[in-house]
Design a protein around this motif. Structure first.
Motif, short mmCIF file in Angstrom:
data_model
loop_
_atom_site.label_atom_id
_atom_site.label_comp_id
_atom_site.label_asym_id
_atom_site.label_seq_id
_atom_site.Cartn_x
_atom_site.Cartn_y
_atom_site.Cartn_z
N VAL A 138 1.09 -1.40 -0.22
CA VAL A 138 0.11 0.04 -0.11
C VAL A 138 1.24 1.34 -0.34
O VAL A 138 0.78 2.19 -0.47
N LEU A 139 1.95 1.15 0.92
CA LEU A 139 2.83 1.94 1.19
C LEU A 139 3.34 2.71 -0.38
O LEU A 139 3.95 3.75 -0.67
N ARG A 140 4.28 1.60 -0.92
CA ARG A 140 4.88 1.74 -2.35
C ARG A 140 3.88 1.87 -3.62
O ARG A 140 4.12 2.85 -3.87
N GLY A 141 2.59 1.63 -4.06
CA GLY A 141 2.16 2.00 -4.14
C GLY A 141 1.28 3.40 -4.36
O GLY A 141 1.26 4.00 -5.82
N TYR A 142 0.79 3.98 -2.75
CA TYR A 142 0.79 5.30 -2.70
C TYR A 142 2.46 6.19 -3.41
O TYR A 142 2.37 7.21 -3.89
N GLY A 143 3.83 5.90 -2.50
CA GLY A 143 4.28 6.27 -3.32
C GLY A 143 4.75 6.19 -4.71
O GLY A 143 4.54 7.59 -4.70
N MET A 144 4.43 5.61 -5.34
CA MET A 144 4.18 5.61 -7.05
C MET A 144 3.43 6.56 -7.07
O MET A 144 3.80 7.01 -8.17
N SER A 145 2.01 6.43 -7.10
CA SER A 145 1.20 7.47 -7.61
C SER A 145 1.67 9.36 -6.96
O SER A 145 1.44 9.73 -8.11
N LEU A 146 2.29 9.04 -6.06
CA LEU A 146 2.84 10.45 -6.24
C LEU A 146 4.02 10.85 -6.52
O LEU A 146 3.58 11.81 -7.22
N HIS A 147 4.66 10.14 -6.64
CA HIS A 147 6.10 10.16 -8.04
C HIS A 147 5.66 10.59 -9.18
O HIS A 147 5.97 11.46 -10.08
N ASN A 148 4.33 9.91 -9.04
CA ASN A 148 4.13 10.26 -11.30
C ASN A 148 3.47 11.08 -11.35
O ASN A 148 3.06 11.65 -12.03
N GLN A 149 2.73 12.07 -10.24
CA GLN A 149 2.71 13.44 -10.38
C GLN A 149 3.63 14.15 -11.03
O GLN A 149 3.42 15.36 -11.69
N TRP A 150 4.64 14.35 -10.46
CA TRP A 150 6.36 15.08 -11.28
C TRP A 150 5.23 14.87 -12.91
O TRP A 150 5.73 16.12 -13.43
N LYS A 151 5.16 14.43 -13.36
CA LYS A 151 5.54 13.84 -14.47
C LYS A 151 4.37 14.78 -15.53
O LYS A 151 4.44 15.27 -16.60
N THR A 152 3.32 15.56 -15.25
CA THR A 152 2.46 16.50 -14.78
C THR A 152 2.73 17.81 -15.00
O THR A 152 1.55 18.30 -15.13
N LEU A 153 3.17 18.08 -13.86
CA LEU A 153 4.27 19.51 -13.58
C LEU A 153 5.02 20.42 -13.89
O LEU A 153 5.10 21.52 -13.35
N GLY A 154 5.72 19.36 -14.61
CA GLY A 154 7.12 20.35 -15.43
C GLY A 154 6.11 21.40 -16.21
O GLY A 154 5.48 20.93 -17.11
N ARG A 155 6.23 22.65 -16.35
CA ARG A 155 6.89 23.82 -17.05
C ARG A 155 7.65 24.72 -17.36
O ARG A 155 8.45 24.07 -17.02
N LYS A 156 7.23 25.28 -18.74
CA LYS A 156 8.94 25.91 -19.05
C LYS A 156 8.39 27.45 -20.33
O LYS A 156 6.67 27.68 -20.52
N ARG A 157 8.43 28.70 -19.91
CA ARG A 157 7.68 29.32 -20.65
C ARG A 157 7.61 29.44 -22.57
O ARG A 157 9.46 29.04 -23.04
N ASP A 158 7.42 30.19 -22.85
CA ASP A 158 6.88 29.77 -24.18
C ASP A 158 6.75 31.87 -24.68
O ASP A 158 5.20 31.34 -24.97
N THR A 159 6.91 32.39 -25.15
CA THR A 159 6.37 33.50 -25.72
C THR A 159 8.01 34.11 -27.42
O THR A 159 6.87 34.80 -27.33
N SER A 160 7.64 32.55 -27.45
CA SER A 160 7.91 32.79 -29.27
C SER A 160 6.78 33.42 -29.71
O SER A 160 7.26 33.62 -30.88
N PHE A 161 5.71 33.06 -29.73
CA PHE A 161 4.80 33.55 -30.04
C PHE A 161 4.08 35.06 -30.16
O PHE A 161 3.87 35.81 -30.89
N LEU A 162 4.66 35.73 -29.28
CA LEU A 162 4.13 36.98 -29.02
C LEU A 162 5.21 38.21 -30.04
O LEU A 162 6.16 37.76 -30.51
N CYS A 163 4.16 38.75 -30.52
CA CYS A 163 4.45 40.32 -31.08
C CYS A 163 6.34 41.06 -30.35
O CYS A 163 5.71 40.54 -29.58
N ALA A 164 6.56 41.54 -31.40
CA ALA A 164 7.91 43.03 -30.85
C ALA A 164 6.80 44.00 -30.60
O ALA A 164 5.94 45.29 -30.67
N GLY A 165 7.31 43.75 -28.98
CA GLY A 165 6.40 44.85 -27.87
C GLY A 165 5.58 44.14 -27.22
O GLY A 165 5.44 44.94 -26.33
#
Length: 695
Positions: A138-165
C-alpha cells in the motif's frame, strides 16, 4: 511536571460548542523586555508595469467583473505592444460596461497561461529511489502514485509567439519549473519550491531540482531577492527566505560543491536584501552577559538588528498615487477586487482597518506566507480570549455567540486582515529561518575555504548568534519553554500563539535551553494528541485560510523537524522517566501527515493496481488527488472529501509526503482512515489438486 494546559501559551480553544477557552499568553507571569525601535529599512520601489501592476487598465478590468478570478487577467500575455494597448484603452468610455471591457480584453490579450507549456522532465525515472526499503504494497503503491504526479507538473516559459513589443507577466526563467498544482497557479512560488525540492530529490530527479533552484538564483541576480512568485506583479514582494535551505538540501543529496560555489554569492546577496530592506534596530535592556556581568545592577542595554516581514511602504520613494484614492496603490494585482472591497468596507461603519490598508500592512503581510490568518492581528485593534476581537465586534453592534465569536460575523475576514501589523512584529519563524540562513552561509564559506573559518565566515556566525540571543531575550518565555511573536509597539508577546512559533526548535537546535526543549517536546506531543489529523496554524476558527480547522502540510513538516530535533538534542534525558513517553513524537506526526494525505487521495479515487480497489463512495470522478489544504473536525481528526476537483496548490503536499515516506520508512504503517474502509483486491487462491498417495 505541569502539563501543556497548565502552562499554556497555546490558546487551545477551537471555539466549538464543546471546546473550552484555555489560558492565553497574556495570562502568563513572564513579561518580556520592552524594546524601542529604529526603522533602518531602505525604501523599496513598487512594481509599476502599466498593465500588470498598476494603472487604469488594471483597475477597470479587475473592478469591472470581467473574470471570476483576478489572477486571470494579470496572467494574460498581450496580443499587441503595451503602448498600443494603453492608447486603445484611452479611447474607451470612462464608464465602460463589463461587456465592453471584456471585448477590449479579448481583442488585446491572449488567454491566461498561453505563455507556458507542459514539458517532460529530462531526468524522469520509473524507479524512484525513495521506494527502496518500503516493502508494504500500500505504501509502495501510494508512493509511486505521488512520484508519477511529477510527470504532469513540469512547465517552461514560451513567449515565442509574441509580437515585437508584446509582453507577458511571466518572469523569464530559463529552466523547467514545477507548477504549484492548481489551475490558477501558472508559475513557481518561492517557499512552495522548498517542499517541491524535498520530493524531487527523494524521487531522484536531481537535474530537475537543480534547474528549479537555478531559476530562483537567477531571480536574485536580476532583482536582488526571490520574488514571491514567478510573475512580474510579485516582484515587489518576497516570502520566507528558504533558498539557502534548498541549496543545503541539494548539496547534502548530491555533494555538488561547484553548484554551492556558484550559489553562495547569490545567497549572500539575498541575505543582504533582508538586512537592508526588512530589518530594524531594536534596543532593550536584559540581564547582563559576558563582561557586562560586573555591572552592579546586573543589567545591560543592547541594540540588535532584527527582521520583520514586509517592505517599508511608508517611504516617499513609493508612488502612492492610485487614482482617486491613494490606498489603491497597495492593492495586490492578483487579488485586486477583494483587496479593494477590504479597503472600502470601512466606509460603511467605523474606520477599523482602512489605516492598515493605506499603510500597506496587508500588502506587507502577504510575505509571511501564512496569510490570511489571525496570527498577525494587531494588539491595538484586537484582544484575545473569550472576547476575541471584542472591540471590533462591538463597533459593528454584533452579538458575540458563546461558542464561536466569529460564527455570526460575516465580515470577519475583513476585520482580521485589516488589523494586521506585521511591519511591527518580530516573527519567530522568519528570524529562525534567517538564523538558519546565516549558519548555512557561514558553513558554506568555511567549506569553500578548505574548511577554514575566515573573517567572513565568523561574521555570519556572529550574526546568527546575535539573532538567536535576540529571540531568547524578546520572543522566548522561560516559564513555558515556548516562543511567541513579539509586538514592537506594545512590547508584548502576541496573544495569538501560532504553530509557526515552533520553528526555533528546528532552526536553533542545541543552542536552546534544555529545560525549554523538554517542555516544547511535551507541548508538541500534546498538540498532536489534541489534533491527530494535523496541527492548525492557530486555534481560532476565523474561517481564514491559515487558521483552524485548516491544515497546511508545510507546518506539519516544520513541527516534525522541530520535534525530531528536540528528541535528538535531549538524547537519553529522562530515559524511563517523564519525557520518555514523548519520544517518537516526530514519527507519530509524520504517520498522521501521511494518513491525512493518503485518506483524501484514496477517497477521491486513488487506486493501486493489484492491491487496492477504488473507494466505492468516490463521487468526484478523479483518480486520486493531493490537496494543498486539509480540514479537521472538532475532535481533531482529518475530514476526508470524495471530490478532488478543487485540490488547490498541492505540490508542497506531494513533496512533503514523499519526503516523509522516505524519512520514516522504517516506522510508517498502512494508513488508517476515519470512517473509510480500504477496499483491498481479493486474492483468489488456487486449489491444489489432490494426488493419490503412492503405495
Amino acid at each position: 511536571m505541569k502539563s501543556l494546559y497548565q502552562y499554556s501559551v497555546l490558546v487551545l480553544s477551537v471555539w466549538s460548542a464543546s471546546a473550552s477557552v484555555a489560558a492565553s499568553a497574556a495570562e502568563q507571569s513572564y513579561t518580556p523586555p520592552t524594546a524601542s525601535t529604529k526603522d533602518v529599512r531602505l525604501p523599496q520601489k513598487r512594481c509599476d508595469h502599466p498593465i500588470y501592476c498598476d494603472g487604469p487598465i488594471l483597475r477597470a478590468v479587475q473592478l469591472g467583473g470581467v473574470f471570476d478570478s483576478d489572477k486571470t487577467f494579470v496572467d494574460m500575455p498581450t496580443r499587441k505592444p503595451v503602448s498600443d494597448i494603453v492608447k486603445e484603452f484611452g479611447m474607451l468610455s470612462a464608464n465602460a460596461t463589463t461587456s465592453q471591457l471584456a471585448a477590449f480584453v479579448e481583442d488585446n490579450f491572449y488567454p491566461a497561461g498561453s505563455d507556458i507549456v507542459e514539458v517532460e522532465l529530462e531526468d524522469w525515472n520509473d524507479n524512484p529511489p525513495f521506494l527502496v526499503g518500503i516493502t508494504d504494497p500500500v505504501l509502495r503503491g501510494y508512493g509511486m502514485s505521488l512520484h508519477n504526479q511529477w510527470k504532469t507538473l513540469g512547465r517552461k516559459r514560451d513567449t515565442s509567439f509574441l509580437c515585437a513589443g508584446c509582453e507577458s507577466s511571466l518572469l523569464p526563467v530559463k529552466n523547467t519549473f514545477i507548477a504549484a498544482g492548481s489551475n490558477s497557479s501558472r508559475e513557481f512560488h518561492y517557499w512552495n519550491t522548498y517542499y517541491v525540492e524535498l520530493g524531487l530529490l527523494k524521487s531522484g530527479l536531481f537535474k530537475t531540482a537543480k534547474g528549479v533552484l537555478q531559476n530562483l538564483l537567477d531571480s536574485i541576480e536580476q532583482y536582488g531577492f526571490v520574488p514571491s512568485g514567478g510573475r512580474i506583479y510579485y516582484t515587489d514582494r518576497t516570502e520566507p527566505p528558504l533558498l539557502a535551505l534548498m541549496v543545503k538540501t541539494y548539496y547534502e543529496a548530491t555533494k555538488d560543491l561547484a553548484f554551492v560555489a556558484q550559489a553562495l554569492p547569490l545567497l549572500k546577496k539575498e541575505h543582504a536584501f533582508w538586512d537592508e530592506y526588512r530589518s530594524v534596530n531594536v534596543t532593550y535592556t536584559r540581564k547582563a552577559t559576558g563582561s557586562a556581568l560586573s555591572r552592579r545592577d546586573n543589567l545591560e542595554t543592547v541594540t540588535s538588528k532584527t527582521t520583520t516581514f514586509g517592505p517599508n511602504l511608508f517611504s516617499t520613494a513609493i508612488d502612492t498615487s492610485g487614482g482617486d484614492d491613494s490606498s489603491d496603490a497597495y492593492l495586490r494585482p492578483e487579488q485586486y477586487s477583494s483587496d479593494y472591497v477590504l479597503s472600502k468596507t470601512a466606509a460603511s461603519g467605523p474606520n477599523l482597518f482602512s489605516t492598515a490598508i493605506n499603510g500597506g500592512a496587508l500588502y506587507a503581510a502577504t510575505e509571511a506566507g501564512t496569510v490570511p490568518s489571525v496570527q498577525y492581528a494587531s494588539v491595538k485593534t484586537a484582544t484575545v480570549g473569550p472576547t476575541l476581537f471584542a472591540t471590533a465586534l462591538r463597533r459593528r453592534t454584533l452579538e458575540i455567540p458563546s461558542s464561536n465569536p466569529f460564527s455570526a460575523f460575516t465580515k470577519n475576514q475583513l476585520t482580521v486582515l485589516g488589523s494586521v501589523n506585521i511591519n511591527n512584529t518580530i516573527s519567530v519563524n522568519l528570524n529562525s529561518i534567517l538564523y538558519q540562513v546565516e549558519t548555512i552561509i557561514a558553513n558554506f564559506t568555511s567549506i569553500l575555504n578548505n574548511n577554514t573559518e575566515n573573517s567572513e565566515c565568523l561574521s555570519y556566525k556572529k550574526r546568527a548568534d546575535d539573532r538567536r540571543q535576540m529571540l531568547l531575550d524578546l520572543a522566548y518565555n522561560p516559564d513555558t519553554g515556548m516562543f511567541s511573536d513579539y509586538h514592537l509597539e506594545s512590547g508584548q508577546h502576541s496573544d495569538v500563539w501560532s504553530v509557526n512559533s515552533l520553528w526555533p526548535y528546528w532552526a536553533l537546535g542545541d543552542a536552546l535551553p534544555a529545560n525549554g526543549t523538554q517542555r516544547a517536546l511535551e507541548n508538541i506531543a500534546q498538540l498532536h494528541d489534541r489534533f491527530p489529523g494535523g496541527l492548525p496554524n492557530t486555534f481560532y476558527n476565523t474561517t481564514l485560510g491559515w487558521d483552524y480547522p485548516h491544515i497546511k502540510p508545510p507546518l506539519q513538516h516544520m513541527a516534525i523537524r522541530s520535534a525530531d530535533n528536540a528528541e535528538n538534542n535531549l538524547g537519553d534525558t529522562g530515559s524511563g522517566g517523564y519525557y520518555a513517553s514523548y519520544k517518537g513524537t516526530a514519527a507519530r506526526i509524520a504517520q498522521s501527515s501521511i494518513n491525512t494525505a493518503f485518506c483524501n487521495w484514496y477517497a477521491t479515487g486513488g487506486t493501486i493496481p493489484g492491491v487496492l480497489n477504488a473507494y466505492s463512495s468516490n463521487s468526484g470522478g478523479s483518480s486520486g488527488a493531493s490537496f494543498g489544504t486539509y480540514d479537521i473536525d472538532s475532535s481533531g481528526n482529518v475530514v476526508t472529501t470524495t471530490n478532488g476537483a478543487s485540490s488547490g496548490d498541492f505540490t508542497w503536499t506531494t513533496g512533503i509526503t514523499i519526503w516523509l515516506l522516505d524519512q520514516y520508512k522504517s516506522q510508517n504503517t498502512i494508513p488508517s482512515c476515519p470512517n473509510i474502509k480500504l477496499n483491498f483486491v481479493n486474492k483468489t487462491c488456487k486449489v491444489r489438486p489432490k494426488y493419490k498417495r503412492r503405495t
